[in-house]
Structures are given as C-alpha cells and as structure tokens.
Motif scaffolding. Structure first.
Motif, mmCIF file in Angstrom:
data_model
loop_
_atom_site.group_PDB
_atom_site.id
_atom_site.type_symbol
_atom_site.label_atom_id
_atom_site.label_comp_id
_atom_site.label_asym_id
_atom_site.label_seq_id
_atom_site.Cartn_x
_atom_site.Cartn_y
_atom_site.Cartn_z
ATOM 1 N N MET A 1 15.101 -15.466 -3.930
ATOM 2 C CA MET A 1 14.751 -16.296 -5.099
ATOM 3 C C MET A 1 13.254 -16.237 -5.363
ATOM 4 O O MET A 1 12.449 -16.515 -4.484
ATOM 5 N N ALA A 2 12.892 -15.889 -6.573
ATOM 6 C CA ALA A 2 11.468 -15.790 -6.901
ATOM 7 C C ALA A 2 10.944 -17.075 -7.534
ATOM 8 O O ALA A 2 9.749 -17.277 -7.618
ATOM 9 N N SER A 3 11.834 -17.930 -8.001
ATOM 10 C CA SER A 3 11.376 -19.221 -8.511
ATOM 11 C C SER A 3 12.273 -20.318 -7.959
ATOM 12 O O SER A 3 13.493 -20.156 -7.877
ATOM 13 N N LYS A 4 11.637 -21.445 -7.623
ATOM 14 C CA LYS A 4 12.450 -22.563 -7.138
ATOM 15 C C LYS A 4 12.991 -23.389 -8.298
ATOM 16 O O LYS A 4 13.736 -24.335 -8.088
ATOM 17 N N LEU A 5 12.615 -23.016 -9.528
ATOM 18 C CA LEU A 5 13.168 -23.710 -10.691
ATOM 19 C C LEU A 5 14.457 -22.989 -11.111
ATOM 20 O O LEU A 5 14.412 -21.855 -11.600
ATOM 21 N N ALA A 6 15.567 -23.662 -10.927
ATOM 22 C CA ALA A 6 16.855 -23.008 -11.163
ATOM 23 C C ALA A 6 16.961 -22.457 -12.587
ATOM 24 O O ALA A 6 17.446 -21.339 -12.799
ATOM 25 N N GLN A 10 17.688 -18.604 -13.187
ATOM 26 C CA GLN A 10 18.961 -18.273 -13.831
ATOM 27 C C GLN A 10 18.750 -17.427 -15.086
ATOM 28 O O GLN A 10 19.458 -16.459 -15.326
ATOM 29 N N TRP A 11 17.756 -17.808 -15.865
ATOM 30 C CA TRP A 11 17.479 -17.086 -17.110
ATOM 31 C C TRP A 11 17.042 -15.641 -16.803
ATOM 32 O O TRP A 11 17.519 -14.695 -17.436
ATOM 33 N N VAL A 12 16.171 -15.483 -15.806
ATOM 34 C CA VAL A 12 15.743 -14.129 -15.429
ATOM 35 C C VAL A 12 16.959 -13.321 -14.961
ATOM 36 O O VAL A 12 17.125 -12.149 -15.355
ATOM 37 N N ASP A 13 17.819 -13.939 -14.170
ATOM 38 C CA ASP A 13 19.028 -13.247 -13.703
ATOM 39 C C ASP A 13 19.901 -12.813 -14.885
ATOM 40 O O ASP A 13 20.389 -11.676 -14.937
#
Ligand code: SAT
Ligand code: MN
Length: 593
Positions: A1-6, A10-13
């Motif tokens: 995980m590169a950000s702890k902001l879900a 999620q958006w990047v994924d």
C-alpha cells in the motif's frame, strides 16, 4: 500500500486497472526524483539540454506541433444539469462524458509509467490551500507540476489527514487532436484530460483545478478563485498595498506582477513584490477584508516579448533551472524567442530557422520556473493567512474606447466592469487572434459554473461588515490613429497603480464621469515620461457616443446569461447607460439654454 488513505489507494488501483501501466510511481517531490526524471527525459528526447554554461539546469521541451495551447472547444464542464454549466461552458452529460473519455483511457498507459502526483495548491500549512492528486503518464507533466505546485510527500500527508482532494486523471494518449478532451466533473471534484501534454490541458493543478473546480468549490464555501495576479506595491514610507488584477491569458499578467518601477520611483524608494502571476484565491477574513493566496508556486509564463527591457525580473528568474517549451535555440544552444537579442538557428519545431515558416519561437511558447527564483518574490507569498487585498483591477486588450484607468463607484459597479470585460484574443488559446471577445473577469475559459450564478456570487460579497477592495478597470493597450500604442506600459504602469493607491488612501479626488471615476488633471504622475499631452487626453477621454454603443453591447452580452443574470447587474448597466444619455444631452442643453 502506497497510501494509508483508502479512497486514494482505491482510486489509483482502479485507474491502473483501466489504463494498464507497466509500473506505478508515487512522487515524493524530492530533488533526486526530479533529477532522475530529467535524466530519463533527456534519454527519450522529451527534454533537450540547453547551454549549461549560460543556462544551468535549463531544458527545452518541444510539444507536438498540434498541441501548443489550451483547447477551449474540447474543454467540458459536466454538471448533471446543463444549465448549471451555463452558456459560458461546453457541456456534456456526466455519464456520457465518463463513457466517452474512459473509452480513450482504456489500456492507454500500456508500457508507460503511471505517476501519482499529490500536490497542494497554496502554502502547505494554509487554511486557504486545497489539495489534489494528478495521475499522469507524462514525466514532463510531473516535472512541471513539481515547479508549479507544492508537490510530493508533504502534500500527500495533508491529503491523508484531510481525506478530501481533487482527483485529476491525465494521459497524453496519442496526442491526436481527434482524440483529445479536457473534462471537468465539479460535483465529483474530478478532472479527466486525454490527448494533450500542453500547459493548462495537462498540468491539472493549474486551470482545471485552481480555477474550474476551485471556482465551483469557492461558490459553495464563500470564497473566490480568480484568474488574477497578486502584486504588492511598497511606497517610500514602507507601506505595502496588495493588488489583484485579472487580464486574459497573454495580456501581461506576469509582467505586471514583476514590474520594475520607473527610474524616479526607484530613486524615491518604491518597491514591487510578486505574490502571484496567474491565479488568486481570496476569502473574507475576520477583519472584513479579502485575503488572498497564490495557489501556485511557479510561473508558466509566455516567453515571446520577455526581455531585459520588458521584464528583467523574469529574465533573471529564468537564467537557471527552468523548463522551456516550444522556444527556438541559438547557435550556442541558448533558448531564444522574438524580442531577445541574437538570432535563432532552429525554430520551435527543431527545423532550421526560416522566417518563411513564421516566428522562430511559438507565440505561446513558455517558461516554467519556480517562483522562488524571482528577485521580487514576496516573503508574504508563503504566509498561510494570505495578503490583504486593497484593489481589484480588471483589464483587457482594447485598442479603442476604454480609458487608461477608471474606478468603479462601488462594488456592484465594479462587478459590472469585470463582467463587461472584453479583450482581443491572443495565442494562449487555439483560434483566431485579435478578435474582440467578452471575457468576464478573464474567466470565460475558466469558470466552472454558470456565469449568471458567478456574477451573483461576486455581488454577494457586498454585505454588512465587509471592507471590500476598490475596483478599477485599466487598458494598457489603447492605440492612436496611426496604430501606435498610446501608453508605454510595463514599468510605467506603476504610475496608474500609484493613482489607485492615492484613491484608496483618500489623497486623490478623481473626476466623476458617467463610466466611473477617472484621474483628475495632474493626478497621474508623469514626470520623467515623454508622453505627448494629446495622447494623455486621448487615454482619458470619454467618448459618449462610443460608450452608449458599448453599454448597449454590454447589455446584450449580459442578457445571454438570463434568466440567471442578477437583476442588480442589469440595474447597474441601465444606470450607466442613462447617465451617458444625460451627459451627452448636457452640453446641448447648455448651448440652447
Ligand atoms: O496553458 S495555460 O492555461 O496553462 C496558460 C494560460 O493560458 O494562461
Ligand atoms: Mn492564465
């Protein structure tokens, strides 16, 4: 995980699933990262090294020849209801717009890197600042965003703390004008841009976020996101007034924000402080005044015409660590454009220079440079609370009729002046150059909602307790009968700004004319300036017949925003139209009476 902001992760994924990049790079904004990107772009040819002796850290980027300016006809503001976008925007139904552009994004990053750019528009610890994340496959965009915004780890930390951010998805696609769209979804705080790598089409923090999305946010939250420079004028007593000024693209905002005072003013101790050259976010403070920040941290300035004579501060800023886009080069590999001494050997497309092909530098060629490199960069530009605004200035390129300067009698009149703004078109957008178009507050291409609602939002700032700035209209571009400019412009514009400050301080009386308050005889300080008296008369003349036509044209223009046109503006337009009729009758009555 590169950000702890879900929500971010999620958006990047999701975007990765849609665009299928070979890899994902989360930008930290470090020097090392910037240097690595530059090295990579030198290898791919995205950047060309310029003369490192004369211009250390400077590089040239040549964009696709069909991709050299903003494309307003391909730019859409997609509110669920078409009326909310207004006649000032192109509209598409949001669902249809998503479908259309997502089809282009499908698989478009195969073999490319997807860069995740967390950025902050405004000083990182400012309550007026707002954050966003741009996802792009263009390393040129990453490098420019690093200069133009506070980009990287600190911005990501703020985003993760706040949880709310503007999302911007960008791909250069195939750089095919037939497959190019810049789409905004203000209600979703979302931008999708495909098929262009240029400036305002691709650096999504700039016009897309800081104006189109932000203007929509600002309306809901009670502030203003404007296409304005911010400049501080310090008088010999050490008092500084901050002025915000709106001009359409390529009308000299950068020059005015870095103005060099005329000789006599310098001697007397006048100083100019640059806070911003393009975008201004302002909000009423507890003191009732408007306080402004520049959401950007760099300049994306027009190169042609920039020289030691016209803007020495810009020239000093861009002498190192600058990205040039679509300029020409000299035999010893220095950047070159029209207005500079010397001669180019190759033009903006990299061809051997031949005047038959037109200008050597593209008329909309640009420099991208950190604001910190500007010798007049204001210490207050980093102030989290912003700077208090004393005056708002509107202006455009008007070869006739509009006087050098006039002051609005009150806020509503000032809003009308801004709404009525017109200008000859320039090379900053594709399309015909030199045609008069109305460009309210210089926001025609940038307001993220209906202009009628926008005018109402402006008018709403006039409420009890407000200590609003005075509003002025200027025209540096007035021409005489043989086509010459009547006003020298550039540094001498300080003479006009000084008059504004005298008005703010109550030291100049001005003269009341039907169109506004103009400088009284002798109030404009002209010492040291070789200006023919007849030219000054022309610059300050009020042609009643011409103005009656102008008011009628303004009235017609305003009605294009009915039924959302605020009645207050209509009343104001009629008041001035009537005053002009009476003023035109006065001398006749006197003659016959
Ligand atoms: O291309 S930009 O929109 O960034 C510059 C401008 O037109 O002002
Ligand atoms: Mn601009």
């Amino acid at each position: 995980m590169a950000s702890k902001l879900a929500a971010l992760q999620q958006w990047v994924d999701e975007v990765a699933v849609l665009t299928r990049p070979a890899q994902i790079h989360w930008c930290d904004g470090s020097d090392a990262e910037y240097q690595a990107l530059v090295q990579q772009m030198l290898q791919t040819g995205d950047l060309i090294e310029l003369n490192q002796q004369t211009h250390p850290g400077c590089y040239l980027h040549r964009s696709h020849p069909s991709d050299v300016a903003r494309v307003e006809h391909l730019t859409f503001v997609c509110h669920p209801q078409q009326e909310d976008s207004g006649p000032n925007n192109h509209w598409m139904d949001p669902a249809a717009a998503h479908a259309k552009i997502d089809a282009l994004f499908d698989g478009c990053m195969a073999g490319r890197t997807l860069y995740v750019i967390p950025y902050c528009m405004g000083p990182i610890d400012s309550p007026l600042a707002r954050c966003g994340v741009e996802l792009t496959d263009s390393p040129y965009v990453v490098a420019n965003m690093r200069i133009m915004t506070r980009m990287g780890a600190a911005a990501q930390a703020r985003i993760e703390r706040e949880g709310r951010f503007v999302r911007g998805l960008h791909s250069i696609g195939e750089l095919d004008p037939e497959r190019r769209f810049i789409m905004h979804f203000p209600d979703e705080l979302l931008i999708k841009s495909y098929g262009s790598g240029y400036g305002g089409n691709a650096l999504l923090g700039k016009k897309c976020h800081a104006l189109r999305i932000a203007s929509h946010q600002a309306r809901a939250e009670g502030w203003l996101a404007e296409h304005m420079l911010i400049v501080g004028i310090e008088n010999p007593l050490g008092e500084t007034h901050y002025i915000a000024a709106a001009f359409p693209s390529a009308c000299g905002k950068t020059n005015l924000s870095m103005l060099i005072p005329p000789e006599g003013y310098l001697r007397d101790g006048w100083k100019v402080w640059t806070v911003g050259d393009d975008i201004c976010w302002m909000r009423p403070g507890t003191d009732g005044r408007l306080h402004a920040i520049n959401p950007e941290s760099g300049f994306f300035g027009v190169a042609p015409g920039t020289s030691d004579a016209t803007n020495h501060n810009a020239m000093r800023s861009i002498s190192h660590d600058t990205i040039f886009t679509n300029v020409a080069v000299t035999a010893d590999n220095q950047p070159w454009w029209e207005g500079l001494p010397g001669t180019p050997v190759s033009d903006w497309q990299g061809r051997a220079y031949d005047p038959a092909n037109g200008p050597a530098a593209h008329p909309n060629s640009r420099f991208t440079v950190s604001a910190r490199q500007c010798p007049t960069w204001s210490a207050q530009a980093e102030a989290p609370a912003g700077v208090p605004i004393s005056a708002i200035v509107f202006g455009g390129r008007r070869p006739a009729l509009l006087p050098l300067v006039m002051e609005a009698r009150d806020w509503a009149h000032g809003v009308l002046m801004g709404a009525a703004m017109g200008s000859e078109t320039t090379a900053a957008a594709t399309g015909a150059v030199g045609v008069l178009r109305r460009d309210s507050m210089a926001m025609k291409p940038f307001c993220g909602y209906h202009f009628g609602d926008y005018f109402a939002h402006w008018l709403a700032f006039d409420r009890p307790g407000a200590k609003l700035p005075k509003i002025f209209h200027v025209n540096w571009f007035r021409k005489g009968s043989n086509g010459q400019f009547l006003w020298p412009g550039y540094g001498d514009n300080l003479r006009v700004l000084e008059w504004m400050i005298e008005r703010i301080e109550g030291r100049a009386t001005g003269v009341d004319r039907p169109i506004g308050i103009l400088p009284a005889d002798g109030e404009l300080k002209l010492d040291g300036l070789a200006l023919e008296p007849a030219w000054l008369d022309e610059l300050l003349e009020v042609d009643h017949a011409g103005w009656q036509d102008e008011l009628a044209a303004i009235g017609d223009y305003l009605e294009t925003f009915a039924p959302r046109l605020p009645e207050r503006l209509r009343v104001e337009q009629q008041r001035i139209a009537q005053a002009l009729v009476e003023a035109a009758e006065q001398p006749r009555r006197q003659a016959s009476g």
